[in-house]
Design a protein around this motif. Structure first.
Motif, PDB file in Angstrom:
ATOM      1  N   ALA A 117       0.857  -1.378   6.566  1.00 36.56           N
ATOM      2  CA  ALA A 117       0.820  -0.001   6.219  1.00 36.56           C
ATOM      3  C   ALA A 117       1.412   0.845   7.563  1.00 36.56           C
ATOM      4  O   ALA A 117       1.202   0.181   8.672  1.00 36.56           O
ATOM      5  CB  ALA A 117      -0.689   0.360   6.152  1.00 36.56           C
ATOM      6  N   PRO A 118       2.079   1.788   7.074  1.00 32.74           N
ATOM      7  CA  PRO A 118       2.306   2.584   5.860  1.00 32.74           C
ATOM      8  C   PRO A 118       3.654   1.774   5.351  1.00 32.74           C
ATOM      9  O   PRO A 118       4.289   1.149   6.059  1.00 32.74           O
ATOM     10  CB  PRO A 118       2.638   4.057   6.283  1.00 32.74           C
ATOM     11  CG  PRO A 118       1.752   4.340   7.318  1.00 32.74           C
ATOM     12  CD  PRO A 118       2.048   2.835   8.305  1.00 32.74           C
ATOM     13  N   HIS A 138      -9.259  -2.367   7.909  1.00 39.43           N
ATOM     14  CA  HIS A 138      -8.169  -1.596   8.418  1.00 39.43           C
ATOM     15  C   HIS A 138      -8.028  -1.867  10.003  1.00 39.43           C
ATOM     16  O   HIS A 138      -9.060  -1.761  10.476  1.00 39.43           O
ATOM     17  CB  HIS A 138      -8.108  -0.125   8.109  1.00 39.43           C
ATOM     18  CG  HIS A 138      -8.118   0.310   6.710  1.00 39.43           C
ATOM     19  ND1 HIS A 138      -8.045   1.565   6.456  1.00 39.43           N
ATOM     20  CD2 HIS A 138      -7.845  -0.505   5.618  1.00 39.43           C
ATOM     21  CE1 HIS A 138      -7.945   1.594   5.264  1.00 39.43           C
ATOM     22  NE2 HIS A 138      -7.906   0.201   4.428  1.00 39.43           N
ATOM     23  N   PHE A 176       0.995  -1.184   0.075  1.00 42.85           N
ATOM     24  CA  PHE A 176      -0.096  -0.116   0.040  1.00 42.85           C
ATOM     25  C   PHE A 176       0.972   1.187   0.157  1.00 42.85           C
ATOM     26  O   PHE A 176       1.463   1.471   1.071  1.00 42.85           O
ATOM     27  CB  PHE A 176      -0.891  -0.243   1.307  1.00 42.85           C
ATOM     28  CG  PHE A 176      -1.599   1.352   1.754  1.00 42.85           C
ATOM     29  CD1 PHE A 176      -1.961   1.949   0.519  1.00 42.85           C
ATOM     30  CD2 PHE A 176      -1.501   1.685   2.953  1.00 42.85           C
ATOM     31  CE1 PHE A 176      -2.618   3.401   0.798  1.00 42.85           C
ATOM     32  CE2 PHE A 176      -2.344   2.930   3.226  1.00 42.85           C
ATOM     33  CZ  PHE A 176      -2.660   3.681   2.305  1.00 42.85           C
ATOM     34  N   GLY A 206      -5.557   5.128   1.495  1.00 42.62           N
ATOM     35  CA  GLY A 206      -5.134   5.953   2.828  1.00 42.62           C
ATOM     36  C   GLY A 206      -6.136   7.369   2.700  1.00 42.62           C
ATOM     37  O   GLY A 206      -6.666   7.634   1.702  1.00 42.62           O
ATOM     38  N   CYS A 207      -5.598   8.078   3.780  1.00 44.91           N
ATOM     39  CA  CYS A 207      -6.391   9.391   3.857  1.00 44.91           C
ATOM     40  C   CYS A 207      -6.034  10.348   2.745  1.00 44.91           C
ATOM     41  O   CYS A 207      -6.890  11.298   2.587  1.00 44.91           O
ATOM     42  CB  CYS A 207      -5.777   9.932   5.302  1.00 44.91           C
ATOM     43  SG  CYS A 207      -6.185   9.286   6.616  1.00 44.91           S
ATOM     44  N   GLU A 223       1.417   4.957   0.062  1.00 41.70           N
ATOM     45  CA  GLU A 223       0.491   6.188   0.230  1.00 41.70           C
ATOM     46  C   GLU A 223       1.854   7.342   0.330  1.00 41.70           C
ATOM     47  O   GLU A 223       2.646   7.158   1.096  1.00 41.70           O
ATOM     48  CB  GLU A 223      -0.063   6.419   1.570  1.00 41.70           C
ATOM     49  CG  GLU A 223      -0.948   7.552   1.880  1.00 41.70           C
ATOM     50  CD  GLU A 223      -1.793   7.484   3.008  1.00 41.70           C
ATOM     51  OE1 GLU A 223      -1.807   6.496   3.918  1.00 41.70           O
ATOM     52  OE2 GLU A 223      -2.727   8.514   2.983  1.00 41.70           O
ATOM     53  N   GLU A 234      -4.834  -2.552   5.372  1.00 46.91           N
ATOM     54  CA  GLU A 234      -3.981  -1.697   6.320  1.00 46.91           C
ATOM     55  C   GLU A 234      -3.993  -2.393   7.743  1.00 46.91           C
ATOM     56  O   GLU A 234      -5.003  -2.538   8.238  1.00 46.91           O
ATOM     57  CB  GLU A 234      -4.382  -0.311   6.556  1.00 46.91           C
ATOM     58  CG  GLU A 234      -4.536   0.626   5.421  1.00 46.91           C
ATOM     59  CD  GLU A 234      -4.719   2.121   5.692  1.00 46.91           C
ATOM     60  OE1 GLU A 234      -4.796   2.560   6.860  1.00 46.91           O
ATOM     61  OE2 GLU A 234      -5.128   2.921   4.762  1.00 46.91           O
ATOM     62  N   TYR A 237      -5.063  -1.340  13.354  1.00 50.22           N
ATOM     63  CA  TYR A 237      -3.459  -1.122  13.918  1.00 50.22           C
ATOM     64  C   TYR A 237      -3.695  -1.850  15.314  1.00 50.22           C
ATOM     65  O   TYR A 237      -4.305  -1.078  16.007  1.00 50.22           O
ATOM     66  CB  TYR A 237      -3.094   0.127  13.967  1.00 50.22           C
ATOM     67  CG  TYR A 237      -2.785   0.750  12.304  1.00 50.22           C
ATOM     68  CD1 TYR A 237      -1.828   0.362  11.644  1.00 50.22           C
ATOM     69  CD2 TYR A 237      -3.898   1.356  11.688  1.00 50.22           C
ATOM     70  CE1 TYR A 237      -1.398   0.952  10.312  1.00 50.22           C
ATOM     71  CE2 TYR A 237      -3.869   1.772  10.254  1.00 50.22           C
ATOM     72  CZ  TYR A 237      -2.609   1.524   9.608  1.00 50.22           C
ATOM     73  OH  TYR A 237      -2.588   1.988   8.299  1.00 50.22           O
ATOM     74  N   TRP A 248       3.884   9.142  10.864  1.00 47.54           N
ATOM     75  CA  TRP A 248       3.421   7.975  11.353  1.00 47.54           C
ATOM     76  C   TRP A 248       4.613   6.858  11.567  1.00 47.54           C
ATOM     77  O   TRP A 248       5.351   6.683  10.581  1.00 47.54           O
ATOM     78  CB  TRP A 248       2.423   7.481  10.297  1.00 47.54           C
ATOM     79  CG  TRP A 248       1.648   6.458  10.481  1.00 47.54           C
ATOM     80  CD1 TRP A 248       2.139   5.168  10.745  1.00 47.54           C
ATOM     81  CD2 TRP A 248       0.288   6.468  10.969  1.00 47.54           C
ATOM     82  NE1 TRP A 248       1.037   4.304  11.145  1.00 47.54           N
ATOM     83  CE2 TRP A 248      -0.046   4.964  11.201  1.00 47.54           C
ATOM     84  CE3 TRP A 248      -0.740   7.444  10.745  1.00 47.54           C
ATOM     85  CZ2 TRP A 248      -1.249   4.341  11.333  1.00 47.54           C
ATOM     86  CZ3 TRP A 248      -2.066   6.761  11.297  1.00 47.54           C
ATOM     87  CH2 TRP A 248      -2.344   5.439  11.322  1.00 47.54           C
ATOM     88  N   ASN A 284     -12.413   4.983   1.395  1.00 52.70           N
ATOM     89  CA  ASN A 284     -11.248   4.837   2.669  1.00 52.70           C
ATOM     90  C   ASN A 284     -11.774   5.050   3.956  1.00 52.70           C
ATOM     91  O   ASN A 284     -11.906   6.184   4.042  1.00 52.70           O
ATOM     92  CB  ASN A 284      -9.846   5.442   2.214  1.00 52.70           C
ATOM     93  CG  ASN A 284      -8.721   5.129   3.284  1.00 52.70           C
ATOM     94  OD1 ASN A 284      -8.424   4.051   3.324  1.00 52.70           O
ATOM     95  ND2 ASN A 284      -8.494   6.036   3.936  1.00 52.70           N
ATOM     96  N   GLU A 285     -11.891   3.981   4.782  1.00 53.85           N
ATOM     97  CA  GLU A 285     -12.243   4.135   6.053  1.00 53.85           C
ATOM     98  C   GLU A 285     -13.257   5.128   6.354  1.00 53.85           C
ATOM     99  O   GLU A 285     -13.328   5.841   7.228  1.00 53.85           O
ATOM    100  CB  GLU A 285     -11.015   4.796   6.888  1.00 53.85           C
ATOM    101  CG  GLU A 285      -9.793   3.964   6.908  1.00 53.85           C
ATOM    102  CD  GLU A 285      -8.900   4.329   7.772  1.00 53.85           C
ATOM    103  OE1 GLU A 285      -8.925   5.339   8.362  1.00 53.85           O
ATOM    104  OE2 GLU A 285      -7.835   3.550   8.322  1.00 53.85           O
ATOM    105  N   TRP A 303      -1.267  14.881   5.099  1.00 51.27           N
ATOM    106  CA  TRP A 303      -0.314  14.837   6.258  1.00 51.27           C
ATOM    107  C   TRP A 303       0.526  16.185   6.157  1.00 51.27           C
ATOM    108  O   TRP A 303       1.538  16.077   6.605  1.00 51.27           O
ATOM    109  CB  TRP A 303       0.472  13.720   5.741  1.00 51.27           C
ATOM    110  CG  TRP A 303      -0.207  12.263   5.532  1.00 51.27           C
ATOM    111  CD1 TRP A 303      -0.615  11.637   4.567  1.00 51.27           C
ATOM    112  CD2 TRP A 303      -0.804  11.816   6.918  1.00 51.27           C
ATOM    113  NE1 TRP A 303      -1.422  10.508   4.628  1.00 51.27           N
ATOM    114  CE2 TRP A 303      -1.512  10.677   6.433  1.00 51.27           C
ATOM    115  CE3 TRP A 303      -0.839  11.687   8.068  1.00 51.27           C
ATOM    116  CZ2 TRP A 303      -2.310   9.697   6.963  1.00 51.27           C
ATOM    117  CZ3 TRP A 303      -1.603  10.771   8.888  1.00 51.27           C
ATOM    118  CH2 TRP A 303      -2.406   9.970   8.371  1.00 51.27           C
TER     119      TRP A 303
HETATM  120  O1  AHR Z   1      -1.738   4.128   6.898  1.00 53.60           O
HETATM  121  C1  AHR Z   1      -1.745   5.483   7.631  1.00 53.60           C
HETATM  122  C2  AHR Z   1      -3.265   5.889   7.622  1.00 53.60           C
HETATM  123  O2  AHR Z   1      -3.920   5.149   8.642  1.00 53.60           O
HETATM  124  C3  AHR Z   1      -4.073   5.725   6.274  1.00 53.60           C
HETATM  125  O3  AHR Z   1      -3.798   7.008   5.550  1.00 53.60           O
HETATM  126  C4  AHR Z   1      -5.495   5.665   6.738  1.00 53.60           C
HETATM  127  O4  AHR Z   1      -6.111   5.252   5.720  1.00 53.60           O
HETATM  128  C5  AHR Z   1      -5.357   5.171   8.217  1.00 53.60           C
HETATM  129  O5  AHR Z   1      -5.965   5.681   9.007  1.00 53.60           O
END
Ligand code: AHR
Length: 843
Positions: A697-698, A629, A236, A441-442, A238, A659, A631, A708, A570-571, A472
């Motif tokens: 990700a990322p 997604h 992925f 992603g964002c 971004e 992600e 984390y 990040w 996305n999200e 970002w």
């Molecule tokens: O991977 C970093 C960010 O995490 C992505 O841009 C977003 O989709 C998620 O919140």
């Protein structure tokens, strides 16, 4: 069933002003209306999702009531001066569904919701007056009408003291069956257990001094198989952490188009159109200004206007933390120039090292007067430099305009023009990812309507592309646009997986306000859908028949790119605003390009309202794949190894885990986090009938420009620094196999859950080579003596390639896989799995 419990009790729903009203909805109960107990010690059962983090997402004066539909409904005010109220509903007060924010046409305070027959009746206060709106379905509401409400009726909140020390609170009170409160209490207990599991560390006191563990892995059947998707492991990409501009995009000049803007960083780092540029050797009368009259292109409005009073002054660019040059290497320079005033003269371009030494120099012809002209030169570096500058030195006195000043190494990945940094692109290619998701992603949905990533602005001549603020908080030149992305995918044999916004910006948008509620206006949606369809045409169409495909051909790629996947959203917050737009796009793609596999979105977490609503929507519309997604902590990965085993096999929708990453305190990346992800991937392989694609990700992060952590690969201008996680991803990619073979893990000590959940396995076969591949993860602090029984294969195994990834301890950040070969007699072997290791045996 407890006979000692009451039939019914009082329930209070309330919030508190603490944390600027961000704590959401709480409950308390009372058997007699006098003594009040908080439920779950102030646990939040619902949070407001409106607008951006920080100043928004507030919940003031919540009001909970049961509707005529048998569901609970909660309404609340979003702030002191917001012309909307918020609504969410739930069957049980714990699972809350999509939020909506209907207009109240004026500031909405103290909303109160009552049920009258088959209607919900909302009363609220605005500037001292009372208004009423009604609904029959809790989706559509009548327009507000002013009403007379008695003072006593308008404020029916009660204020009580909670006797478990949480102080005084105010909320709405109603009598409910005990089972309602019982459910809230049990839900709290359930969350406490989940929180404990999520907080579980890899190393726990119970495992101290653990002796080697014995276990047996048995291949149970070589014919009981599950197909593994050919695209299981991808990447992925971004543009976060300077991954593109200043990163993999090989452009060496920073702010080449003078389009940096204070808004790019939200004014934080004092950026301007002159960032990274300065005047050298200036004397009085020399000026470096930014002009906008008659630009090269309307998408590239700003350019440098240099007033030269005495020849010798240079406009210098510092690159991204300096420009790296290699002795003997060739660099393509290009710039656009226009004589604005005075007589034109030649321009000198020069590369200068940190000590002022000239590393390369060339003269360009004189710019034309009044007309932009593109000029090119090849510069050959005489020596190495790590922090060189590019200088443009006009020879005349007068005023000259400069724009799109660019410097590329000729040695880009595969020698592509406007290409990618070779070392970074190569390390990605080495992973052999089966697909590349891009641009976010964002970055895809952007921070507000005007920050959405519009693919069409990223193709065509560089000077005509539309640069943009990066969500970002930096700048996207769009030099690495859709063409370069598709070309890279083709160069590394990966499927492109572009992700386009679903007509809504980020759910947390801070620009333009109100987050996702500001979706593309419905009257503009047809045009937006067309833009999405045009991408498919651009990627796959016939240049003789389609103007979009012709653009692709003119850019250098007459053959189609064979786009197969298309991500939409996305999200996103899964609301009515989202659904109507997603559906329009999805239906159009399905109708016109039925061969395209659409990938939908189910929010940013592995559970919760967006996840549930997203899955519900995907199931109703039969969206082929959804992008999940999460984390999570090591505890989550260890305790949720059956996460996908719990999925409904009858659903048509498959999972793309787009992600994920293991996050530990301090967000470090090391052997421990990499092995937790390896553990998860073995479980994903077992569930290959549900999960068809994954990407960590990322991906990339530039040192000193990282927003990040953790990321897969860190880098600076001269070095590429893969993490341990990179090797896990690469090993799974190179050994992903085409079918999963049934197997079981047994052993006396595996009855101990602390041990069991720290070992995982997977056996796959690669039908192309006939290889059988065993993967074993050991997260224990002791060796596991694994007895591997492959007798079900019915044939001698012979030589096996063995790869072991382990380190000096679980916090090792530099662990690397080590390969060797072993000889296996028969179909059984003993393999010691070192403490904290991933072992791969390829037979
Ligand atoms: O991977 C970093 C960010 O995490 C992505 O841009 C977003 O989709 C998620 O919140």
């Amino acid at each position: 069933m407890h006979t000692s419990r009451p039939d019914s009790v009082y329930l209070m729903s309330y919030t508190t002003p603490r944390d600027n009203y961000h704590l959401g909805l709480h409950f308390a109960y009372s058997p007699d209306g006098e003594n009040w107990m908080s439920i779950g010690n102030g646990r939040s059962y619902l949070k407001s999702d409106f607008g951006s983090w920080g100043s928004q997402k507030r919940m003031l004066t919540p009001w909970v009531t049961k509707g005529h539909d048998g569901w609970w409904h909660c309404v609340w005010s979003l702030g002191e001066a917001m012309p909307v109220f918020a609504h969410s509903s739930s069957p049980n007060l714990t699972d809350w569904y999509r939020q909506s924010y209907p207009d109240t046409k004026g500031n909405c305070q103290n909303p109160v919701l009552a049920t009258e027959g088959n209607k919900g009746v909302l009363t609220y206060t605005s500037e001292g007056k009372h208004y009423r709106m009604t609904t029959t379905d809790y989706k559509t509401w009548t327009s507000p009408v002013e009403v007379n409400v008695a003072k006593s009726e308008a404020n029916t909140y009660r204020t009580v003291d909670l006797n478990n020390h949480l102080g005084q609170v105010s909320g709405n009170v109603q009598r409910v069956a005990w089972s309602v409160v019982d459910h809230l209490l049990k839900y709290h207990d359930h969350r406490v257990v989940k929180d404990q599991q999520n907080g579980e560390q890899v190393m726990i006191p119970a495992l101290e001094g653990l002796k080697p563990v014995e276990a047996r892995l048995t291949l149970t059947s070589p014919v009981k198989t599950k197909a593994i998707s050919d695209e299981l492991i991808g990447v992925f990409f971004e543009d976060i952490n300077y991954a593109a501009d200043g990163g993999i995009y090989a452009e060496l000049v920073q702010n080449r188009g003078f389009e940096y803007d204070p808004a790019d960083t939200k004014g934080r780092y004092g950026w301007s159109h002159t960032t990274a540029w300065s005047l050298k050797n200036a004397t009085e009368g020399d000026k470096f200004e930014i002009a906008t009259i008659d630009p090269i292109h309307e998408n590239n409005k700003h350019y440098a206007a240099l007033t030269i009073s005495k020849p010798g002054v240079a406009l210098a660019n510092e690159g991204f933390d300096g420009i790296v040059l290699k002795k003997g290497d060739k660099y393509d320079l290009s710039l656009w120039a226009r004589q604005l005033e005075g007589k034109a003269g030649k321009l000198t371009v020069r590369l200068v090292d940190e000590k002022g030494g000239v590393v390369a120099e060339k003269n360009l012809s004189a710019p034309a007067t009044g007309k932009w002209k593109k000029m090119n030169a090849v510069l050959i570096a005489k020596s190495d430099a790590d922090k060189a500058q590019l200088q443009v030195i006009p020879s005349m006195v007068g005023k000259v305009g400069l724009d799109m000043v660019s410097l590329f190494p000729q040695k880009t990945f595969k020698g592509r023009k406007n290409g990618l940094r070779a070392d970074l692109a190569q390390i990605l290619a080495d992973m052999k990812p089966r697909f590349v998701r891009f641009p976010g992603g964002c970055v895809s949905h952007g921070d507000g309507l005007h920050n959405m990533y519009r693919w069409v602005n990223t193709v065509g001549p560089l000077e005509a592309r539309k640069p943009m603020r990066n969500i970002w908080n930096y700048h996207q030149s769009m030099g690495l646009g859709f063409y370069e992305y598709f070309q890279f995918c083709e160069d590394i044999g990966a499927q492109p997986l572009p992700v386009l916004p679903a007509g809504v910006p980020c759910q947390n948008s801070s620009v333009g306000g109100h987050g996702q509620q500001g979706g593309i206006p419905m009257e503009d949606m047809d045009e937006y859908v067309e833009e999405i369809l045009n991408l498919i045409e651009w990627a796959n169409g016939d240049p003789k028949k389609s103007k979009w495909a012709k653009m692709r051909a003119e850019a250098g790629h007459p053959k189609p790119f064979n786009l197969k996947y298309l991500g939409i959203g996305n999200e996103d917050l899964i609301t009515d605003v989202f659904e109507v737009r997603f559906k329009m796009i999805f239906d159009a793609v399905k109708e016109i390009y039925p061969e395209i596999v659409v990938v939908g979105t189910v929010g940013p977490f592995y559970e919760g309202s967006d996840y549930e609503e997203g899955w519900d929507l995907a199931t109703r519309y039969e969206v082929p794949i959804v992008d999940e997604h999460y984390y999570n902590t090591p505890g989550w990965f260890m305790n949720n190894q059956d996460y996908y085993d719990r999925y409904d096999r009858s659903k048509k929708t498959k999972v793309y885990l787009g992600e994920y990453a293991t996050h530990i305190n301090g967000r470090a990346t090391n052997l421990q986090t990499a092995l937790c992800d390896a553990l998860h991937l073995t479980n994903v392989e077992r569930n290959a009938d549900v999960v068809v694609m994954t990407s960590y990700a990322p991906l990339l992060a530039k040192e000193h420009h990282t927003q990040w952590n953790p990321d897969l690969i860190y880098f600076n201008n001269t070095e590429v620094k893969p993490t341990v996680e990179y090797f896990v991803q690469k090993l799974f990619s190179l050994n992903s196999g085409t079918e999963y073979l049934a197997s079981k893990l047994t052993g006396r000590e595996l009855w101990n859950q602390d041990i069991r959940k720290r070992i995982s396995h997977s056996i796959v076969r690669d039908e192309k080579t006939g290889d059988v591949i065993v993967k074993l993860v050991n997260l224990l602090p002791a060796e596991v003596k694994m007895d591997i029984d492959l007798s079900a294969l019915g044939e001698q195994v012979g030589i096996a390639k063995r790869t072991i990834l382990t380190g000096k301890d679980m916090n090792d950040r530099h662990a690397r896989p080590v390969d060797d070969t072993i000889e296996v007699n028969g179909t059984r072997l003993q393999q010691a799995l070192p403490a904290y290791s991933l072992t791969i045996l390829r037979f």
